[in-house]
Design a protein around this motif. Structure first.
Motif, PDB file in Angstrom:
ATOM      1  N   ILE A  32       0.647  -1.494  -0.087  1.00  0.00           N
ATOM      2  CA  ILE A  32       0.062   0.181  -0.052  1.00  0.00           C
ATOM      3  C   ILE A  32       0.962   1.479   0.235  1.00  0.00           C
ATOM      4  O   ILE A  32       2.060   1.475   0.236  1.00  0.00           O
ATOM      5  N   PRO A  33       0.761   2.376  -0.706  1.00  0.00           N
ATOM      6  CA  PRO A  33       1.290   3.652  -0.674  1.00  0.00           C
ATOM      7  C   PRO A  33       1.764   3.915   0.666  1.00  0.00           C
ATOM      8  O   PRO A  33       0.611   3.849   2.368  1.00  0.00           O
ATOM      9  N   HIS A  34       2.530   5.163   0.789  1.00  0.00           N
ATOM     10  CA  HIS A  34       3.392   5.658   2.305  1.00  0.00           C
ATOM     11  C   HIS A  34       4.014   6.796   1.393  1.00  0.00           C
ATOM     12  O   HIS A  34       4.227   6.666   0.721  1.00  0.00           O
ATOM     13  N   THR A  35       4.282   8.140   3.014  1.00  0.00           N
ATOM     14  CA  THR A  35       5.156   8.666   2.616  1.00  0.00           C
ATOM     15  C   THR A  35       6.272   8.702   3.288  1.00  0.00           C
ATOM     16  O   THR A  35       5.874   8.237   4.631  1.00  0.00           O
ATOM     17  N   VAL A  36       6.831   9.838   3.323  1.00  0.00           N
ATOM     18  CA  VAL A  36       7.799   9.983   3.944  1.00  0.00           C
ATOM     19  C   VAL A  36       8.099  11.501   3.774  1.00  0.00           C
ATOM     20  O   VAL A  36       8.397  12.466   3.096  1.00  0.00           O
ATOM     21  N   PHE A  69       7.949  11.309   9.559  1.00  0.00           N
ATOM     22  CA  PHE A  69       7.093  10.039   9.505  1.00  0.00           C
ATOM     23  C   PHE A  69       5.720   9.868   7.633  1.00  0.00           C
ATOM     24  O   PHE A  69       6.333  10.440   7.072  1.00  0.00           O
ATOM     25  N   CYS A  70       5.185   8.657   8.453  1.00  0.00           N
ATOM     26  CA  CYS A  70       4.051   8.880   6.916  1.00  0.00           C
ATOM     27  C   CYS A  70       2.977  10.233   7.365  1.00  0.00           C
ATOM     28  O   CYS A  70       2.214   9.617   7.836  1.00  0.00           O
ATOM     29  N   SER A  71       2.349  10.176   6.181  1.00  0.00           N
ATOM     30  CA  SER A  71       1.455  10.978   6.461  1.00  0.00           C
ATOM     31  C   SER A  71      -0.092  10.483   5.993  1.00  0.00           C
ATOM     32  O   SER A  71      -0.724  11.234   6.386  1.00  0.00           O
ATOM     33  N   LEU A  72       0.529   9.902   5.970  1.00  0.00           N
ATOM     34  CA  LEU A  72      -1.005   8.841   5.393  1.00  0.00           C
ATOM     35  C   LEU A  72      -1.443   8.034   6.337  1.00  0.00           C
ATOM     36  O   LEU A  72      -1.737   7.539   7.017  1.00  0.00           O
ATOM     37  N   HIS A  73      -0.288   7.876   7.351  1.00  0.00           N
ATOM     38  CA  HIS A  73      -0.437   6.886   8.577  1.00  0.00           C
ATOM     39  C   HIS A  73       0.626   7.436   9.465  1.00  0.00           C
ATOM     40  O   HIS A  73       1.815   6.836   9.900  1.00  0.00           O
ATOM     41  N   PRO A  74      -0.119   8.334  10.066  1.00  0.00           N
ATOM     42  CA  PRO A  74       0.828   9.342  10.950  1.00  0.00           C
ATOM     43  C   PRO A  74       1.311   8.274  12.207  1.00  0.00           C
ATOM     44  O   PRO A  74       2.389   9.158  13.146  1.00  0.00           O
ATOM     45  N   LYS A  75       1.044   7.271  12.676  1.00  0.00           N
ATOM     46  CA  LYS A  75       1.972   6.553  14.223  1.00  0.00           C
ATOM     47  C   LYS A  75       2.675   5.495  13.337  1.00  0.00           C
ATOM     48  O   LYS A  75       3.262   5.360  14.176  1.00  0.00           O
ATOM     49  N   MET A  76       2.531   5.420  12.068  1.00  0.00           N
ATOM     50  CA  MET A  76       4.581   5.062  11.784  1.00  0.00           C
ATOM     51  C   MET A  76       5.612   6.328  11.203  1.00  0.00           C
ATOM     52  O   MET A  76       5.815   7.641  11.194  1.00  0.00           O
ATOM     53  N   THR A  77       7.034   6.499  12.717  1.00  0.00           N
ATOM     54  CA  THR A  77       7.440   7.718  12.658  1.00  0.00           C
ATOM     55  C   THR A  77       8.389   6.959  12.765  1.00  0.00           C
ATOM     56  O   THR A  77       9.498   6.122  12.897  1.00  0.00           O
TER      57      THR A  77
END
Ligand SMILES: [Cu+2]
Length: 83
Positions: A32-36, A69-77
């Motif tokens: 699935i897509p993620h961002t940095v 973080f990932c702006s699509l899933h902000p808990k990803m840091t």
């Protein structure tokens, strides 16, 4: 060459330490897509949405600690430490 892998909703390694001038390349291995996206204001770096196997390179020219973080899933840091 410094690499961060995005997989299973996490950045690996969570903390990556590199020398000044290093290019860090993120690769999305998730299906699935993620961002940095830099947490700093102003943002030090910001990727577009990365689809599977897309890459995002960024060269760190100044020392410091760069949380992101990932702006699509902000808990990803995670963070990059530049020495
Ligand atoms: Cu994400």
């Amino acid at each position: 060459m410094a690499q961060v892998k995005i997989d299973n909703f996490s950045f690996g390694p969570a903390t990556l330490t590199v020398a000044v001038g290093t290019t860090v390349t993120w690769t999305n291995r998730d299906d699935i897509p993620h961002t940095v996206v830099s947490t700093d204001d102003p943002k030090a770096f910001k990727s577009k949405a990365l689809d599977t196997d897309d890459k995002f390179p960024f060269t760190f020219a100044k020392p410091g600690t760069y949380p992101y973080f990932c702006s699509l899933h902000p808990k990803m840091t995670a963070k990059i430490v530049v020495q």
